[in-house]
Write a protein that holds these residues in place. Structure first.
Motif, short mmCIF file in Angstrom:
data_model
loop_
_atom_site.label_atom_id
_atom_site.label_comp_id
_atom_site.label_asym_id
_atom_site.label_seq_id
_atom_site.Cartn_x
_atom_site.Cartn_y
_atom_site.Cartn_z
N LYS A 24 0.82 -1.21 0.00
CA LYS A 24 0.00 0.00 0.00
C LYS A 24 0.86 1.26 0.00
CE LYS A 24 -4.01 -2.07 2.34
NZ LYS A 24 -4.81 -2.08 3.58
N ARG A 25 1.96 1.22 0.75
CA ARG A 25 2.84 2.39 0.83
C ARG A 25 3.46 2.68 -0.53
NH1 ARG A 25 5.22 5.11 5.00
NH2 ARG A 25 7.18 6.18 4.54
N PHE A 26 3.95 1.64 -1.19
CA PHE A 26 4.57 1.84 -2.50
C PHE A 26 3.52 2.17 -3.56
CE2 PHE A 26 8.25 0.03 -0.52
CZ PHE A 26 9.31 0.58 -1.21
N GLN A 27 2.35 1.60 -3.43
CA GLN A 27 1.27 1.91 -4.36
C GLN A 27 0.90 3.38 -4.27
OE1 GLN A 27 -2.80 0.23 -3.70
NE2 GLN A 27 -2.42 -0.80 -5.65
N THR A 28 0.81 3.89 -3.05
CA THR A 28 0.52 5.31 -2.84
C THR A 28 1.60 6.18 -3.45
OG1 THR A 28 -0.68 4.86 -0.78
CG2 THR A 28 0.14 7.10 -1.10
N ALA A 29 2.86 5.80 -3.22
CA ALA A 29 3.98 6.57 -3.76
C ALA A 29 3.96 6.60 -5.28
CB ALA A 29 5.30 5.97 -3.27
N LEU A 30 3.68 5.46 -5.90
CA LEU A 30 3.66 5.40 -7.36
C LEU A 30 2.50 6.17 -7.96
CD1 LEU A 30 4.71 1.68 -7.97
CD2 LEU A 30 5.93 3.72 -8.74
N VAL A 31 1.31 6.03 -7.37
CA VAL A 31 0.14 6.73 -7.90
C VAL A 31 0.34 8.24 -7.86
CG1 VAL A 31 -2.30 7.25 -7.50
CG2 VAL A 31 -1.51 4.88 -7.44
N TRP A 32 0.72 8.75 -6.68
CA TRP A 32 0.91 10.19 -6.55
C TRP A 32 2.12 10.67 -7.35
CZ3 TRP A 32 -2.68 13.39 -5.17
CH2 TRP A 32 -3.71 12.95 -4.34
N GLY A 33 3.16 9.83 -7.42
CA GLY A 33 4.33 10.20 -8.19
C GLY A 33 4.04 10.30 -9.68
N VAL A 34 3.31 9.33 -10.22
CA VAL A 34 2.95 9.35 -11.64
C VAL A 34 2.01 10.52 -11.95
CG1 VAL A 34 1.76 8.10 -13.47
CG2 VAL A 34 3.40 6.90 -12.01
N ASN A 133 14.96 16.12 -19.72
CA ASN A 133 13.50 16.21 -19.62
C ASN A 133 12.93 14.97 -18.92
OD1 ASN A 133 13.59 18.63 -20.95
ND2 ASN A 133 12.94 17.81 -22.93
N ILE A 134 13.45 13.81 -19.28
CA ILE A 134 13.00 12.57 -18.63
C ILE A 134 13.30 12.63 -17.14
CG2 ILE A 134 13.46 10.09 -18.43
CD1 ILE A 134 13.80 10.04 -21.48
N ALA A 135 14.50 13.07 -16.80
CA ALA A 135 14.88 13.18 -15.38
C ALA A 135 13.97 14.15 -14.63
CB ALA A 135 16.34 13.62 -15.27
N TRP A 136 13.64 15.26 -15.27
CA TRP A 136 12.79 16.27 -14.63
C TRP A 136 11.37 15.75 -14.44
CZ3 TRP A 136 12.52 19.99 -11.48
CH2 TRP A 136 11.47 20.90 -11.48
N VAL A 137 10.82 15.11 -15.46
CA VAL A 137 9.46 14.58 -15.36
C VAL A 137 9.38 13.50 -14.29
CG1 VAL A 137 7.71 13.25 -16.62
CG2 VAL A 137 8.80 15.19 -17.73
N SER A 138 10.44 12.74 -14.14
CA SER A 138 10.42 11.64 -13.17
C SER A 138 10.65 12.10 -11.74
CB SER A 138 11.48 10.60 -13.54
OG SER A 138 12.79 11.10 -13.36
N ALA A 139 10.99 13.36 -11.52
CA ALA A 139 11.31 13.85 -10.18
C ALA A 139 10.20 13.59 -9.15
CB ALA A 139 11.67 15.33 -10.23
N PRO A 140 8.92 13.85 -9.48
CA PRO A 140 7.87 13.56 -8.48
C PRO A 140 7.79 12.08 -8.10
CG PRO A 140 7.03 15.00 -10.21
CD PRO A 140 8.36 14.50 -10.67
N VAL A 141 8.04 11.21 -9.07
CA VAL A 141 8.01 9.77 -8.78
C VAL A 141 9.17 9.41 -7.86
CG1 VAL A 141 7.74 7.47 -9.77
CG2 VAL A 141 7.15 9.47 -11.14
#
Length: 213
Positions: A24-34, A133-141
């Motif tokens: 659940k913790r990782f699922q939350t992180a991935l959902v909000w990160g994506v 750009n890829i690195a920047w977009v991935s920052a929230p994840v």
């Protein structure tokens, strides 16, 4: 106090442990990160105007499948590295396979291209900015994944951070692919891979300090 009474006192008010808490913790992180990555991509770059036409081409789906096939084992490895004593198994062997497939496609493409076409196939039109750009977009994840790992107990913080960074970068690359017009295998093999390695390195450096007990 009798032993039975002591046990009763210690057990009073104890609630069952959520055995699914890690997922659940990782699922939350991935959902909000994506979702964060989508927000960064949409606000900073936008979806490519010819997305419908591009989606009819096989290479568009190869471009999406390439980072996605890296993200899945990277997330699984991050989960394992977040738990003390958890063996990595053979999951790590799946990490280089997507890149090897794309690299073979790139070699075949370059072999069939004329000499003056080869460099443009590798550099494309956005080589200067693509990896960053890829690195920047991935920052929230990456922020979300490091938060998820921080709440666990990794015994190899640098490696856990690197895997979290790779998983984040691969997820970010999938999101960025909705904007990026490049679809040649040589370009993907070089610049998309480099874009995924940047957050991997950042995750390793940050993880070594942030994820220590």
């Amino acid at each position: 106090m009798k032993t039975d009474d002591l046990i009763a006192v210690l057990a009073r008010g104890v609630t069952p442990v959520d055995t699914d808490a890690t997922r659940k913790r990782f699922q939350t992180a991935l959902v909000w990160g994506v979702l964060g990555a989508l927000a960064v991509m949409l606000s900073g770059y936008g979806i490519r105007h010819d997305l419908a036409q591009a989606a009819a081409l096989p290479m568009f789906w190869v471009k999406l499948a390439f980072p996605l096939a890296i993200a899945i084992p990277a997330v699984l490895l991050t989960l394992r590295l977040s738990r003390p004593g958890m063996p990595l198994g053979k999951t790590w062997m799946a990490l280089p396979l997507p890149w090897l497939v794309v690299a073979l496609m790139a070699i075949a493409t370059l072999a069939h291209a004329s000499p003056d076409e080869r460099l443009p196939l590798v550099m494309g039109k956005s080589w200067l900015s693509c990896a960053f750009n890829i690195a920047w977009v991935s920052a929230p994840v990456l922020v979300g994944m490091l938060w998820a790992v921080k709440g666990m107990a990794p015994t190899r913080p640098a490696l856990a951070g690197a895997c979290a960074g790779l998983a984040s970068a691969a997820a970010g690359a999938v999101v960025y692919a909705l904007h990026c017009p490049e679809m040649q295998a040589p370009f993907l093999a070089v610049w998309y891979m480099l874009g995924m390695l940047i957050p991997t390195a950042v995750g390793a450096v940050v993880g070594a300090k942030l994820l220590r007990w």
